[in-house]
Scaffold this active site. Structure first.
Site, PDB file in Angstrom:
ATOM      1  N   SER A 262       0.996  -1.187  -0.139  1.00 29.12           N
ATOM      2  CA  SER A 262       0.077  -0.008   0.073  1.00 29.12           C
ATOM      3  C   SER A 262       0.879   1.110   0.112  1.00 29.12           C
ATOM      4  O   SER A 262       1.999   1.219   0.243  1.00 29.12           O
ATOM      5  CB  SER A 262      -0.891  -0.084   1.220  1.00 29.12           C
ATOM      6  N   ASP A 263       0.489   2.149  -0.540  1.00 25.60           N
ATOM      7  CA  ASP A 263       0.951   3.752  -0.037  1.00 25.60           C
ATOM      8  C   ASP A 263       0.632   3.901   1.182  1.00 25.60           C
ATOM      9  O   ASP A 263      -0.064   3.315   1.914  1.00 25.60           O
ATOM     10  CB  ASP A 263       0.410   4.631  -0.948  1.00 25.60           C
ATOM     11  N   TRP A 264       1.331   4.947   1.791  1.00 26.40           N
ATOM     12  CA  TRP A 264       1.422   5.178   3.153  1.00 26.40           C
ATOM     13  C   TRP A 264       0.253   5.538   3.857  1.00 26.40           C
ATOM     14  O   TRP A 264       0.013   6.667   3.535  1.00 26.40           O
ATOM     15  CB  TRP A 264       2.703   5.800   3.698  1.00 26.40           C
ATOM     16  N   GLY A 265      -0.402   4.801   4.449  1.00 24.57           N
ATOM     17  CA  GLY A 265      -1.850   4.962   5.004  1.00 24.57           C
ATOM     18  C   GLY A 265      -2.822   5.137   3.828  1.00 24.57           C
ATOM     19  O   GLY A 265      -4.136   5.417   3.885  1.00 24.57           O
ATOM     20  N   GLY A 266      -2.461   4.232   2.814  1.00 22.85           N
ATOM     21  CA  GLY A 266      -3.437   4.098   1.785  1.00 22.85           C
ATOM     22  C   GLY A 266      -4.635   2.966   1.636  1.00 22.85           C
ATOM     23  O   GLY A 266      -5.197   2.669   0.817  1.00 22.85           O
TER      24      GLY A 266
END
Ligand code: BGC
Length: 723
Positions: A262-266
């Site tokens: 995932s993207d960070w916090g995505g």
């Protein structure tokens, strides 16, 4: 205790009672899948869970019992980012986390040099290894849909074919160094505005023809080992947990075997992540903290709980772990011969310089003002804050703590400072009118002015986290350039950053260079171009429009940009960049593929020769001759047009290119083979790429608007992807 020691030895291959017992997974002679199976079979449920979520900003946990080390990820696309604290976005405060700052992605793309993309990727891979990294978060291959996107500078521009070629070269180079590249952001992350939530709607054709090809090439041609999901939603589902994108297309149709992170916090929901194709959750945001730190990640304790309750299948977890392990084995994490890498070598510095030299684009050069001859100049005025501004650290996640950074002013001083009087004036930003007066006085007193302006990485210009508000030059630079040009007609404008509108002053200045962000050797590279040590050979990887309202994403604002009620609709469909400008017959300021040189090139001997009967349908062949008096390089671009397609197609589409380096008078024969893909479009009903039987035009140009050779080609029968 004895049993424990025995098991540990078995797992790690240590000696038991003096005899060497090598576990299968530690034996590098075993096939990769055998090693994966073996290691997976030894892991407990909790150990498996620990591999599918982060345990700090950029790491996953080690499993010492099995000899699995802590795994390090790091940004990014143009060098290895400084180390970040485990639980915040603050720098870790280390003194050993510098790296070579390469020019940004858009500059690399402007070189149109796939070998150089390989070299840059390879150098970053070496630096990543020297810094102890395992996965590098790049390249950024999202398409430049609107010139306002804050991250256009990281991208490879507006064309899917050019983006694919640069990405494949870069990834091959980087992954040759026992590093996994992580191509990002999958998919349609084309704006920063509401990036965490915006729901992107587009046609299947736009998805397949414009936004997916670079990812597909990364998977199918470059064997990329990891993919980062985007923050935004696609068709109502977050991209990091999007069944259609991840399960059906990426892992299903393309057969991707690596890991999706995932993207960070995505990532947002345990079940969606578990079922829809996410293999590694990263995140450092308020929600992770609220959930009690990294154990609260959706793919940590909450996932474990649901698995234990039988609400999610164990096979799903095994599949994720398998993918994570595969990447570790592919990058030789367990093998003694893994590369150690190297940092800031002369070779890396020279690659950084060469990318900048080849990426700078000469947009205008009236009366051959450039190159400047330092023996005929007494005083040069260098004006503009970008002459002295350090840029490498900027832009957010792609910023680099550079070993050094040669600014444009320093580069000019290095090159001519001993013989020419170089005066500097900031010209804009903080000083207002006084600064303008100083700049005009400097311009008047000089034999030539080198104005170095453009954008910077402040939020709202070329930076992650926000889009640009408009295409104008900030800080009153339009007026300033006009005044400087009036004071000294020998004014050269060098623009850093992504494209801006230039119509208010373009007619007044003889020479303009588009110089992007050039990395830590940028000042030297720029000086080499200005003073003629190197002839410019960069070509625009994006259209420079005359005005924002000419651009495709602005045809129906705000629905088409930045969106309404959380939805953005890509109504322009396939018609992105020059596909729009050419088809709609809108005159750009400078077209896609454009770039001048100090020498001249002649194209001749055009031939279309039959291909080898298998993959190659036809080969475009022609000669390029350097007809000028000095060395230079030219990028020949091949575009295809279908005469009567059954579905609407753009006026032309880039399907091949070749960069050639020629001595004065030298001629080279260029061959560009075209396969089915060069003629095909995506047919949404048949869900495949079709090259339709019929007539095509094959064009070769110095830019998308300067076609110098062309010929007709008849495709005798339709070919689909399955043929
Ligand atoms: C960016 C990614 C980056 C990640 C880690 C995110 O905000 O979108 O490109 O790799 O942060 O820094």
């Amino acid at each position: 205790m004895k049993l424990y020691v025995f098991l540990l030895c078995l797992a790690t291959g240590a000696s038991v009672f003096g005899a060497e017992v090598k576990s299968l997974y530690l034996d590098s002679r075993q096939p990769l899948e055998t090693r994966v199976d073996d290691l997976l079979s030894r892991m407990t449920l909790e150990e498996k869970i620990s591999l599918v979520h982060a345990n700090s900003t950029f790491t996953t946990a080690a499993i010492p019992r099995l000899g699995i080390p802590c795994r390090w990820m790091d940004d990014g696309p143009n060098g290895v980012r400084e180390d970040i604290s485990p639980d915040s976005w603050q720098p870790a405060g280390r003194t050993d986390d510098f790296s070579t700052a390469m020019p940004v992605g858009i500059c690399l793309a402007a070189t149109w040099d796939t070998n150089l993309a390989y070299s840059e990727g390879e150098a970053i891979g070496q630096e990543a290894r020297a810094r102890g990294k395992d996965i590098m978060l790049g390249p950024t291959v999202n398409i430049m849909r609107t010139p306002l996107w804050g991250r256009n500078f990281e991208s490879f521009g507006e064309d899917p074919f050019l983006t694919s070629r640069m990405a494949v070269g870069f990834i091959h180079g980087e992954q040759s160094q026992d590093i996994a590249s992580c191509v990002k952001h999958f998919v349609a992350n084309n704006q920063e505005c509401e990036r965490g939530s915006i729901n992107v709607e587009m046609s299947e054709r736009a998805l397949h023809e414009i936004y997916l090809p670079a990812f597909k090439a990364a998977v199918e041609e470059a064997d990329v080992w990891s993919v980062m999901g985007a923050y935004n939603q696609f068709d109502g589902q977050h991209c990091c947990e999007n069944n259609y994108l991840l399960n059906q297309i990426l892992k299903g149709e393309w057969g991707f075997k690596g890991l999706v992170m995932s993207d960070w916090g995505g990532a947002h929901d345990t079940k969606e992540e578990a079922l829809n194709g996410l293999d590694l959750e990263n995140g450092l945001d308020g929600s992770v903290a609220r959930r009690g730190g990294y154990d609260g990640c959706h793919l940590a304790q909450p996932y474990l709980d649901l698995l234990k309750k039988g609400e999610l299948p164990m096979a799903g977890l095994d599949n994720k772990v398998r993918r994570n392990l595969r990447v570790m084995f592919a990058t030789h994490v367990f093998d003694p011969g893994r590369t150690n890498g190297s940092l800031n070598t002369v070779t890396h510095q020279m690659i950084a310089r060469r990318v900048a030299e080849e990426g700078i684009v000469l947009l205008k050069n009236q009366n051959h003002l450039l190159p400047l001859n330092p023996t005929k100049i007494k005083t040069i005025a260098v004006i503009g804050e970008n002459a002295i501004l350090l840029q490498a650290h900027g832009g957010n996640s792609s910023g680099i703590k550079a070993f050094y950074e040669v600014t444009p002013l320093q580069g000019i001083l290095n090159r001519v400072g001993r013989n020419v009087n170089v005066i500097f004036s900031g010209g804009y930003k903080d000083g207002g009118v006084d600064l303008t007066k100083q700049a005009i006085a400097a311009a008047k007193s000089a034999d030539a002015v080198i104005y170095i302006g453009g954008l910077n990485h402040d939020l709202g210009f070329d930076c992650e986290g926000a889009d640009r508000k408009n295409l104008k030059l900030p800080y009153g630079q339009d007026e300033l350039i006009s005044e400087i040009a009036a004071a000294n007609p020998r004014t050269i404008v060098v623009l850093l950053g992504t494209p801006v509108v230039m119509d208010s002053w373009l007619d007044q200045v003889p020479s303009v260079l588009q110089a992007w962000y050039m990395g830590m050797e940028g000042g030297n590279a720029l000086a080499h171009i200005l003073f003629g040590d190197v002839a410019p050979s960069g070509k625009l990887p994006c259209t420079i429009p005359k005005r924002l309202s000419d651009c495709p994403a602005f045809a129906d604002c705000p629905a088409t940009y930045p969106g309404t009620n959380g939805v953005v609709t890509y109504k322009e469909g396939l018609f992105v960049g020059y596909r729009w400008f050419d088809t709609k017959r809108i005159q750009p300021q400078f077209p896609f593929g454009f770039g001048l040189s100090y020498t001249t090139f002649k194209y001749s001997n055009w031939k279309l020769v039959p291909g080898d009967g298998t993959n190659e349908l036809v080969i475009a062949q022609f000669d390029i001759q350097n007809t000028g008096a000095r060395d230079g390089a030219e990028v020949a671009q091949l575009y295809v047009h279908q005469n009567h397609p059954s579905l609407v197609r753009p006026e032309k589409e880039l399907k091949g290119f070749k960069k050639v380096f020629l001595k004065p008078g030298e001629t080279q024969t260029v061959s560009i083979p075209l396969n089915r893909g060069a003629f095909a479009f995506y047919n949404p009903e048949q869900k495949s790429w079709i090259a339709e039987k019929g007539d095509f035009k094959i064009m070769v140009g110095k830019s998308s608007r300067d076609i110098v050779l062309q010929g007709g080609y008849h495709l005798p029968e339709s070919l689909s992807e399955k043929d």
